[in-house]
Scaffold this motif. Structure first.
Motif, PDB file in Angstrom:
ATOM      1  N   MET A 194       3.925   1.391  -1.070  1.00 35.13           N
ATOM      2  CA  MET A 194       4.592   1.429  -2.377  1.00 35.13           C
ATOM      3  C   MET A 194       3.727   2.178  -3.392  1.00 35.13           C
ATOM      4  SD  MET A 194       7.244  -0.290  -3.911  1.00 35.13           S
ATOM      5  CE  MET A 194       7.815   0.001  -5.545  1.00 35.13           C
ATOM      6  N   TYR A 195       2.446   1.804  -3.468  1.00 38.50           N
ATOM      7  CA  TYR A 195       1.549   2.464  -4.422  1.00 38.50           C
ATOM      8  C   TYR A 195       1.492   3.966  -4.157  1.00 38.50           C
ATOM      9  CZ  TYR A 195      -0.296  -2.135  -5.731  1.00 38.50           C
ATOM     10  OH  TYR A 195      -0.430  -3.402  -6.163  1.00 38.50           O
ATOM     11  N   ILE A 198       4.947   5.648  -5.019  1.00 38.44           N
ATOM     12  CA  ILE A 198       5.257   5.760  -6.448  1.00 38.44           C
ATOM     13  C   ILE A 198       4.320   6.781  -7.094  1.00 38.44           C
ATOM     14  CG2 ILE A 198       5.311   4.510  -8.641  1.00 38.44           C
ATOM     15  CD1 ILE A 198       7.521   3.689  -6.819  1.00 38.44           C
ATOM     16  N   LEU A 199       3.049   6.721  -6.717  1.00 41.19           N
ATOM     17  CA  LEU A 199       2.098   7.673  -7.298  1.00 41.19           C
ATOM     18  C   LEU A 199       2.507   9.103  -6.943  1.00 41.19           C
ATOM     19  CD1 LEU A 199      -0.448   7.934  -8.950  1.00 41.19           C
ATOM     20  CD2 LEU A 199      -1.765   7.923  -6.844  1.00 41.19           C
ATOM     21  N   GLU A 212       0.844  -1.205   0.000  1.00 48.08           N
ATOM     22  CA  GLU A 212       0.000   0.000   0.000  1.00 48.08           C
ATOM     23  C   GLU A 212       0.882   1.260   0.000  1.00 48.08           C
ATOM     24  OE1 GLU A 212      -3.601   1.403  -0.552  1.00 48.08           O
ATOM     25  OE2 GLU A 212      -3.270  -0.737  -0.170  1.00 48.08           O
TER      26      GLU A 212
END
Lengths: 488, 96
Positions: free
Chosen positions: A169-170, A173-174, A167
């Motif tokens: 990571m998402y 990165i976003l 979670e």
């Protein structure tokens, strides 16, 4: 200055941990030794750099002698150096604690093997970001930090940790990609990416869009309410030294970049400054309520990070648009206060969990084992986070409220007071559990204290408490090199 | 409406589709793909900005930036995929 390429301190500050990360990864048996040596080396380089900044003002290194706008410049001014020193100090003591926490008897092979390379890579990214002078370099550093931070989150290897890490990571990165999109807009508009170009730029719609994209990305990465959804899980499920690094240092980078950018590209409207403060106020209230409801100690500490991030944004907005030239100092002081105190608190919370065997707040007072030293450390860190004198947290809140009062923005004073009361309430839940002996049926068991893992957070907590006494010199140091001037 | 603007808007649209996917999707793999789409959109915009009318050569700086961005995104994708696999195997182990 001569023309020969000499080893200078800004370069050393970035490359010492990078070399350490590679060596520690290549030589896992010696990872702990290499890691500690590398952290010590970095700390020494930061100390040398700080002395030079103190004596000469801002230090600039042009890597490969290319020079801006095309080359990569590293620039250390008062604010950069202060954050480097914060990272080095917190990092050093977390490393010392980690030596003990990840000792062969306490952690599995994989944890011990990967902690040091990941942490040193994180340190590289953090130091690089604090010294960067162009927005693309910042993007790359944000990604380096994100990858290392996700690695640290999932280090424990449990299912909850991996899920929270994914979670994180998402979100991370976003956030970085939003930032990259903003960087693209900046290049298309200006044809350059360095800070000096941003300062010289005339206001334009494309730059406003770029600023909006970059700020959205940074807010996601720093977990300002309502974009905080990934933080409590990630910080609460990581192992203690990793949590301390994530909560103490990693979220501060995006805050630092936010402070820099908003000085170079001022927010175009008073409303936006108020919006930042309002989101901060939302974080203080929502995070405070969640911390009151949290059932586990580490989750409570993670929610308190959400609150403190909100407080830093309130400090940023404390005196509106006209006050921005001063308000960053209040925000930076609170960043420093939170880093030191929260690292101490997460380390001690981890110790309590290890010794007691669980971290359910409700049952803490029934444990036959009392890790008194860790509990004492937790209490000291809580004092700084609540903001009682003479702690650094107190100094930060004082500067915040002073500025808000001078500008007549009493609502920010009010929200700070409410936040303080809430923090007293949720930390009291834990501290009361430490003090009540009457619910224990069995005799109190012997506890082995004074391990390195106990001493490191204690030193950090004492630092958080006593640094408030030197808040004035810290504030003066911050201004060295006129942080928000262009690259000379 | 010139071609530069059309390409630029396409880049922004691709980014927006990816952004929507990353926020709305539930399936882990789809979210990774959505993030990839975001990075493609951002890169596309930079490459479009590099174009200059012939006989001028394209501006090399955005190309360098995009290559860096691609490398970064490859690493990030690898980490995300590794985490997804790890989560799958942990979940399968706990189901049995």
């Amino acid at each position: 200055m001569n023309d020969l390429p000499t080893l200078d301190w800004p370069t050393a500050v970035v490359f010492a941990p990078l070399a350490g990360a590679i060596l520690a990864f290549a030589w896992p048996r010696r990872a702990a030794g290499i890691g500690l040596a590398s952290v010590l080396l970095t700390t020494a380089a930061v100390a040398a750099l700080a002395l030079r900044v103190l004596a000469e003002g801002a230090v600039v290194t042009r890597l490969g002698n290319w020079g801006a706008p095309l080359g990569i410049d590293l620039r250390a001014d008062g604010l950069s150096t202060l954050l480097l020193a914060m990272t080095a100090g917190v990092g050093l003591f977390v490393s010392l604690g980690a030596l003990d926490s990840y000792a062969p008897a306490r952690a599995d092979e994989r944890t011990r093997r990967y902690f040091w390379p990941l942490w040193l890579l994180l340190l590289t990214g953090l130091n690089g970001a604090f010294l960067s002078t162009d927005v693309f370099n910042l993007y790359v550093m944000l990604e380096v930090i994100a990858l290392a931070a996700v690695g640290l989150t999932v280090l424990g290897g449990g299912r909850e940790a991996v899920r929270a890490g994914l979670e994180y990571m998402y979100a991370s990165i976003l956030g970085a990609l939003l930032f990259l999109m903003g960087v693209g807009f900046v290049y298309l508009e200006l044809g350059r990416l360095d800070f000096a170009g941003l300062i010289a730029a005339e206001p334009a719609p494309a730059l406003t869009a770029a600023l909006a994209l970059m700020i959205a990305g940074l807010l996601l990465k720093t977990a300002l309410f309502p974009l905080h959804f990934w933080l409590p899980g990630a910080h609460a499920n990581a192992t203690a030294p990793a949590s301390a690094l994530l909560s103490g240092l990693v979220v501060k980078v995006s805050l630092y970049i936010f402070l820099r950018l908003t000085q170079y590209m001022p927010l175009p409207d008073e409303l936006l400054v108020t919006l930042m403060g309002t989101l901060g106020a939302g974080a203080i209230l929502w995070g405070g309520i969640q911390a009151l409801r949290a059932e586990r100690l580490k989750l409570l500490v993670a929610w308190s990070t959400v609150v403190q991030i909100g407080l830093i944004f309130v400090a940023f907005a404390r005196a509106g648009q006209v006050g921005l030239a001063e308000s960053w100092k209040a925000a930076a002081l609170l960043i420093l206060a939170h880093a030191v105190a929260k690292a101490a608190m997460f380390l001690s919370a981890g110790r309590i969990k290890d010794e007691v065997g669980h971290d359910r707040i409700q049952d803490l007072d029934r444990s036959p084992i009392r890790p008194t030293l860790a509990q004492f450390t937790f209490a000291l860190a809580a004092i700084s986070l609540i903001g009682l004198p003479p702690s650094l947290g107190f100094a930060g809140k004082w500067v915040l409220m002073e500025g808000a009062m001078a500008a007549g923005y009493w609502h920010w004073v009010g929200i700070t007071m409410i936040g303080t009361l809430l923090s007293v309430a949720y930390f009291s839940r834990v501290l009361a559990g430490f003090l009540r002996f009457d619910r224990l049926r069995t005799p109190v068991a012997e506890h082995q204290g004074w391990a390195l893992a106990d001493t490191a957070p204690l030193v950090l907590a004492l630092a958080a408490l006593s640094l408030g006494l030197v808040a004035a010199p810290i504030l003066a140091f911050m201004e060295i090199g006129y942080p928000f001037g262009a690259t000379p | 409406m010139n071609s530069g603007l059309i390409f630029g808007l396409t880049g922004i649209a691709v980014f927006a589709i990816g952004l929507f996917g990353a926020l709305v999707m539930v399936e882990p793999l789809r979210r990774v793909l959505a993030l990839k789409l975001c990075s493609v959109g951002a890169g596309f915009l930079l490459v479009v900005g590099a174009w200059q009318a012939p006989p001028d050569m394209p501006d090399p700086v955005p190309h360098a930036l995009v290559i860096t961005g691609i490398v970064v995104m490859i690493s990030a994708t690898a980490v995300a995929l590794a985490l997804i696999r790890r989560l799958h195997s942990l979940e399968r182990a706990s189901d049995e």
